[in-house]
Design a protein around this motif. Structure first.
Motif, PDB file in Angstrom:
ATOM      1  N   ILE A  96      12.778 -23.555  32.458  1.00 19.32           N
ATOM      2  CA  ILE A  96      12.774 -21.797  33.203  1.00 19.32           C
ATOM      3  C   ILE A  96      11.993 -20.853  32.624  1.00 19.32           C
ATOM      4  N   THR A  97      11.028 -20.128  33.096  1.00 16.79           N
ATOM      5  CA  THR A  97      10.113 -19.090  32.363  1.00 16.79           C
ATOM      6  C   THR A  97      10.524 -17.625  33.369  1.00 16.79           C
ATOM      7  N   SER A  98       9.892 -16.870  32.232  1.00 12.88           N
ATOM      8  CA  SER A  98       9.870 -15.335  32.985  1.00 12.88           C
ATOM      9  C   SER A  98       8.130 -14.799  32.510  1.00 12.88           C
ATOM     10  N   ARG A  99       7.797 -13.737  33.343  1.00 15.51           N
ATOM     11  CA  ARG A  99       6.618 -13.893  33.314  1.00 15.51           C
ATOM     12  C   ARG A  99       6.425 -12.329  33.443  1.00 15.51           C
ATOM     13  N   GLY A 100       5.866 -11.633  33.311  1.00 17.70           N
ATOM     14  CA  GLY A 100       5.123  -9.617  32.594  1.00 17.70           C
ATOM     15  C   GLY A 100       5.116  -9.482  33.154  1.00 17.70           C
ATOM     16  N   GLY A 101       4.132  -9.648  33.918  1.00 21.80           N
ATOM     17  CA  GLY A 101       4.097  -9.141  36.044  1.00 21.80           C
ATOM     18  C   GLY A 101       4.408 -10.196  36.937  1.00 21.80           C
ATOM     19  N   SER A 102       4.187 -10.126  37.780  1.00 20.12           N
ATOM     20  CA  SER A 102       4.208 -11.078  39.250  1.00 20.12           C
ATOM     21  C   SER A 102       2.808 -10.944  39.917  1.00 20.12           C
ATOM     22  N   GLY A 103       3.070 -11.957  40.197  1.00 19.88           N
ATOM     23  CA  GLY A 103       1.932 -12.520  40.922  1.00 19.88           C
ATOM     24  C   GLY A 103       1.171 -13.655  41.287  1.00 19.88           C
ATOM     25  N   PHE A 104       2.439 -14.498  39.327  1.00 17.15           N
ATOM     26  CA  PHE A 104       1.683 -15.929  39.030  1.00 17.15           C
ATOM     27  C   PHE A 104       2.716 -16.864  39.532  1.00 17.15           C
TER      28      PHE A 104
ATOM     29  N   ALA B  31      12.114 -21.757  24.248  1.00 16.19           N
ATOM     30  CA  ALA B  31      10.345 -21.613  23.194  1.00 16.19           C
ATOM     31  C   ALA B  31       9.804 -20.517  23.030  1.00 16.19           C
ATOM     32  N   SER B  32      10.934 -19.585  23.396  1.00 12.12           N
ATOM     33  CA  SER B  32      10.849 -17.420  22.941  1.00 12.12           C
ATOM     34  C   SER B  32      10.576 -17.823  21.514  1.00 12.12           C
ATOM     35  N   PRO B  33       9.237 -17.212  20.705  1.00 15.76           N
ATOM     36  CA  PRO B  33      10.188 -16.409  19.826  1.00 15.76           C
ATOM     37  C   PRO B  33      11.280 -15.242  19.707  1.00 15.76           C
ATOM     38  N   ARG B  34      11.674 -14.219  20.777  1.00 11.59           N
ATOM     39  CA  ARG B  34      12.388 -13.784  20.720  1.00 11.59           C
ATOM     40  C   ARG B  34      13.368 -14.247  21.322  1.00 11.59           C
ATOM     41  N   GLY B  35      14.700 -13.078  20.408  1.00 11.57           N
ATOM     42  CA  GLY B  35      16.194 -14.053  20.470  1.00 11.57           C
ATOM     43  C   GLY B  35      16.934 -13.375  21.476  1.00 11.57           C
TER      44      GLY B  35
ATOM     45  N   ARG C 146      16.550 -10.322  23.397  1.00  8.07           N
ATOM     46  CA  ARG C 146      15.536  -9.905  24.167  1.00  8.07           C
ATOM     47  C   ARG C 146      15.290 -10.760  25.146  1.00  8.07           C
ATOM     48  N   SER C 147      15.342 -12.361  24.743  1.00  6.24           N
ATOM     49  CA  SER C 147      14.041 -13.125  25.194  1.00  6.24           C
ATOM     50  C   SER C 147      15.279 -13.295  27.469  1.00  6.24           C
ATOM     51  N   HIS C 148      14.448 -13.445  27.934  1.00  3.64           N
ATOM     52  CA  HIS C 148      14.738 -13.254  28.834  1.00  3.64           C
ATOM     53  C   HIS C 148      15.197 -15.155  29.822  1.00  3.64           C
ATOM     54  N   SER C 149      14.276 -15.336  29.127  1.00  2.00           N
ATOM     55  CA  SER C 149      13.974 -16.428  30.052  1.00  2.00           C
ATOM     56  C   SER C 149      15.310 -17.751  28.963  1.00  2.00           C
ATOM     57  N   ARG C 150      15.050 -16.856  27.516  1.00  2.00           N
ATOM     58  CA  ARG C 150      16.320 -17.297  26.762  1.00  2.00           C
ATOM     59  C   ARG C 150      18.089 -17.668  27.652  1.00  2.00           C
TER      60      ARG C 150
ATOM     61  N   PRO D 298       7.861 -18.079  27.877  1.00  2.00           N
ATOM     62  CA  PRO D 298       8.212 -16.614  28.531  1.00  2.00           C
ATOM     63  C   PRO D 298       6.584 -17.448  28.550  1.00  2.00           C
ATOM     64  N   MET D 299       5.444 -16.787  29.771  1.00  4.46           N
ATOM     65  CA  MET D 299       4.481 -16.379  29.946  1.00  4.46           C
ATOM     66  C   MET D 299       3.462 -15.958  28.800  1.00  4.46           C
ATOM     67  N   TYR D 300       2.590 -16.381  27.993  1.00  2.00           N
ATOM     68  CA  TYR D 300       2.081 -15.439  27.289  1.00  2.00           C
ATOM     69  C   TYR D 300       0.813 -15.331  27.105  1.00  2.00           C
ATOM     70  N   ASN D 301       0.012 -14.237  27.684  1.00  4.38           N
ATOM     71  CA  ASN D 301      -1.438 -14.650  27.525  1.00  4.38           C
ATOM     72  C   ASN D 301      -1.965 -15.534  28.567  1.00  4.38           C
TER      73      ASN D 301
END
Length: 213
Positions: free
Chosen positions: A144-152, A9-13, A15-19, A96-99
């Protein structure tokens, strides 16, 4: 034979951590299950149509088996996606978690596969109250999800702001998929060392899980 459907589901290729983490999991899983079938579905870098007026009209046509050809065409991709999901007992979603939520491409996929009469149904009890029936019971899912910040994550300072994997749990659970594991990596946009530790921990968990999933 095991059958797994992997949703990216990531728009990135690259560079995507979830991918990247999903591919680590899938590589180990395929090695452990050489006879298994793996199907990939791209929703982050491919165009998944959002719900339209034509889609809604076709979806709720009162006689589904007698839909006009034009309405059948409006549901063609949705029918394909539903059939694909039904045909696999294992589901992996990398996102990824976006906004604070999920990317729109994955939301569009959800809207295409949550279909009355196909993945869920509605019946009325003796009091006329709607009772939902989940039609995809028995499947297993990994998020499998990536979050830009921490504590989510659970118990984290910003847990209430996370509307990504909880959204997926709700949507998948509604159609019967409630055996769900979530593995997350956090901190990409904060301290590099924090992110590295989180990424290494997630990768280790995924490698271990892949051998028994």
């Amino acid at each position: 034979m095991k059958k797994m459907l992997a949703i990216h589901a990531s728009p990135r290729g690259e560079r995507s951590h979830s991918r990247r983490l999903a591919e680590v999991f899938l590589d180990v899983w395929q090695t452990a299950n050489p006879e298994a079938q793996l199907t990939r579905r791209e929703v982050g870098r491919a165009s998944i149509p959002h719900v339209s007026e034509a889609f809604v009209a076709a979806n709720f046509y009162p006689q589904p088996k007698a839909r006009p050809l034009a309405m059948q065409a409006d549901l063609q991709l949705s029918d394909e996606l539903v059939s694909e999901l039904i045909g696999h007992e294992l589901l992996v979603i990398s996102v990824p978690m976006y906004n604070f939520g999920i990317p729109s491409g994955l939301k569009a996929w959800i809207d295409q596969i949550v279909r009355m009469g196909l993945t869920f149904d509605v019946a009325q009890d003796s009091q006329g109250v709607a009772q939902y029936q989940r039609l995809l019971v028995g499947k297993k899912a990994l998020i499998i999800t990536s979050r830009g910040g921490s504590g989510f994550g659970p118990g984290g300072e910003y847990e209430a702001m996370n509307h990504a994997d909880p959204h997926l749990r709700t949507a998948l659970g509604f159609i019967g998929i409630d055996d769900i594991t979530v593995i997350a990596v956090e901190g990409e946009e904060s301290v590099a060392e924090v992110f590295r530790r989180s990424s290494d921990e997630a990768e280790g968990q995924l490698r271990e899980l892949a051998r028994s999933f």
